[in-house]
Scaffold this active site. Sequence first.
Site, PDB file in Angstrom:
ATOM      1  N   LYS A 205      43.851  32.981  28.637  1.00  0.00           N
ATOM      2  CA  LYS A 205      44.723  31.821  28.422  1.00  0.00           C
ATOM      3  C   LYS A 205      43.906  30.640  27.894  1.00  0.00           C
ATOM      4  CE  LYS A 205      47.839  28.701  30.835  1.00  0.00           C
ATOM      5  NZ  LYS A 205      48.543  28.378  32.064  1.00  0.00           N
ATOM      6  N   GLU A 211      33.478  35.432  32.072  1.00  0.00           N
ATOM      7  CA  GLU A 211      33.500  36.899  32.106  1.00  0.00           C
ATOM      8  C   GLU A 211      34.052  37.462  30.803  1.00  0.00           C
ATOM      9  OE1 GLU A 211      34.671  34.858  34.435  1.00  0.00           O
ATOM     10  OE2 GLU A 211      34.424  35.679  36.459  1.00  0.00           O
ATOM     11  N   ARG A 266      48.680  34.194  36.437  1.00  0.00           N
ATOM     12  CA  ARG A 266      49.124  35.307  37.296  1.00  0.00           C
ATOM     13  C   ARG A 266      50.601  35.635  37.102  1.00  0.00           C
ATOM     14  NH1 ARG A 266      47.328  30.855  39.591  1.00  0.00           N
ATOM     15  NH2 ARG A 266      48.636  29.562  40.943  1.00  0.00           N
ATOM     16  N   HIS A 382      44.942  56.927  56.879  1.00  0.00           N
ATOM     17  CA  HIS A 382      43.704  57.531  57.369  1.00  0.00           C
ATOM     18  C   HIS A 382      42.559  56.528  57.348  1.00  0.00           C
ATOM     19  CE1 HIS A 382      45.625  61.489  57.416  1.00  0.00           C
ATOM     20  NE2 HIS A 382      46.282  61.015  56.378  1.00  0.00           N
ATOM     21  N   LYS A 510      33.033  28.326  39.629  1.00  0.00           N
ATOM     22  CA  LYS A 510      32.810  28.478  38.183  1.00  0.00           C
ATOM     23  C   LYS A 510      31.810  27.441  37.700  1.00  0.00           C
ATOM     24  CE  LYS A 510      37.475  29.888  36.723  1.00  0.00           C
ATOM     25  NZ  LYS A 510      38.621  29.489  35.919  1.00  0.00           N
TER      26      LYS A 510
HETATM   27  O1  F6P Z   1      40.453  33.008  38.516  1.00  0.00           O
HETATM   28  C1  F6P Z   1      40.900  31.831  37.993  1.00  0.00           C
HETATM   29  C2  F6P Z   1      41.652  32.000  36.740  1.00  0.00           C
HETATM   30  O2  F6P Z   1      41.749  30.741  36.194  1.00  0.00           O
HETATM   31  C3  F6P Z   1      43.032  32.643  36.925  1.00  0.00           C
HETATM   32  O3  F6P Z   1      43.979  31.737  37.311  1.00  0.00           O
HETATM   33  C4  F6P Z   1      43.267  33.245  35.603  1.00  0.00           C
HETATM   34  O4  F6P Z   1      44.270  34.212  35.656  1.00  0.00           O
HETATM   35  C5  F6P Z   1      41.901  33.812  35.296  1.00  0.00           C
HETATM   36  O5  F6P Z   1      41.000  32.848  35.806  1.00  0.00           O
HETATM   37  C6  F6P Z   1      41.615  34.066  33.837  1.00  0.00           C
HETATM   38  O6  F6P Z   1      41.776  32.906  33.060  1.00  0.00           O
HETATM   39  P1  F6P Z   1      41.913  32.993  31.497  1.00  0.00           P
HETATM   40  O7  F6P Z   1      43.125  33.792  31.170  1.00  0.00           O
HETATM   41  O8  F6P Z   1      42.022  31.579  31.037  1.00  0.00           O
HETATM   42  O9  F6P Z   1      40.685  33.650  30.944  1.00  0.00           O
END
Ligand code: F6P
Length: 542
Positions: A205, A211, A266, A382, A510
């Site tokens: 987004k 990552e 989410r 289990h 972060k």
């Molecule tokens: O983990 C925090 C967060 O901001 C989430 O709310 C979001 O879904 C995720 O990181 C990934 O964010 P982006 O889609 O901006 O890479």
Amino acid sequence: MPSITDSRAWTDLQAHAAVMREVRTLNLFDADATRATRLSCDAAGLYLDYSKQRVDDTALQLLFALARQQDLQGWIERLFAGAHVNVTEDRAALHMALRADARDVFNDRGVNVVPQVHAVLERMAVFADSLRYGQWRGATGKPIGDIVNIGIGGSDFGPRMVCGALAPMIDGPRPHFVSNIDGSELHALLQRLNPETTLFVVASKTFTTQETLSNAMHARAWLVSSLGEEAVPRHFAAVSSHVERAGKFGIPAYNVFEFWDWVGGRYSLWSAVGLPIMVSLGPIRFAELMHGARVMDQHFRTASPEQNMPVLMGLLSVWNRNFLGCESQVLAPYSQRLALLTGWAQQLEMESNGKGVTRAGESLDVATTPVLWGSVGTNAQHAYFQMLHQGTAMHAVDFILPVVGDHPYHDMHRKLMANCFAQSSALLRGKTADEVRAELIEKGLSGDALEAAIPHRVFPGNRPSNTLLFPRIDPFHLGALLALYEHRTFVESVMWQINPFDQWGVELGKQLAHQILDPDHPVPVDPSTAELMRRSFMHRND
Ligand code: F6P
């Protein structure tokens, strides 16, 4: 503002909870022959049995009173009307617009967003079909056989979970998902892929997520090392609400699929974030998924509280959490194909409602989100079901069961269902010392050995659960199920006066990770962290 705990509805519920703590739910069935059917609800092909919850009519009426006091209906209307319910970011939360019918109207800042939603859906469908039918080819002319979604959190969980749940229906390129900054995930996947037939979708987004950008950079380098720089536009697409940032990454505008700031991460699987679903399962199945969610949206918006599945589940969750003292919420899908549901629901529930202040920023003095966890039955039986049955704390369980299996082993599906019903029944009824004694005497035990054995075999029972039944795991019912949990989360948030659409709690970590990595501006850290850094960063990773 006075605390919710001082309000009439809350104190009435507290008083009644003191009574209900002494009540055995099983006895409520004896007192009311209709309980099993009366405490149930149908919506969008889903059937909810909540008769095993420790509620009586008074408890339900008091919960509806709490909903009225908290103006739940008003908040539902504000949500659907595009009011900026995400107050800290001054944004609407219009995920329902993503699955709206073309004739529906959802306004953000006075503009109907549905046409732009459908314009992107149409572009996605054209792109998806061109990949599915081999018209879109890689740089060397070969059709695309594998699609790799690179994203994390909301840009990963939803499409990953849906592709897993609907895996038997996949008839397009094979979907793969990479999320972790642990490069071993990407590395292991790339070993198995052919760059000539692989398409990457970078989903973010914000298009700033460490990552995602790190994985995307390495995936790009992998591709370029065998096909050259000019291959990138044939092998990369992006999904973002910041299209210009995707452009800077080298992804051409025609391969960038937009979504908007009024879509929470989410809540985004219905947006362009669902592109891997559409590519691997096809636009028609994606539309069916949306349809199921849309029917649940309409139900949520229009059904009376007494017959409103997300409202009932949200209020029961608050009852269990705040009044009966349940320590957590367990999701137990009795379906291997729903193995990833809990991961998706964890972000939904705990990133939304894991807050300690109200919308107005006042400290909350009530417990908010339960810890949500769980895994598939029967495997879970289990592992930790021992604790659910005999542990000292009480946990609420949602059993989730498709009544028709998707395989030819019908006997196994019957056994799966029997196990699901056996677990909820055992949690409800438990087993008394007298029952245990009779069983053991029957087996020939007596005297001290008998008395010593009894306490270990007693089940307290009286532990609450919901059971959700639906015909099968198909796109429609899956869509409805996911929308149900989205709205349940919203209902809880209204009871707790929380803004469920921001996530400031993820920011500090972060920020520190970036600072720790910055060699030019070393930050003072606490001594423990400094020592951990000294011990680990001295190992070369380059
Ligand atoms: O983990 C925090 C967060 O901001 C989430 O709310 C979001 O879904 C995720 O990181 C990934 O964010 P982006 O889609 O901006 O890479």
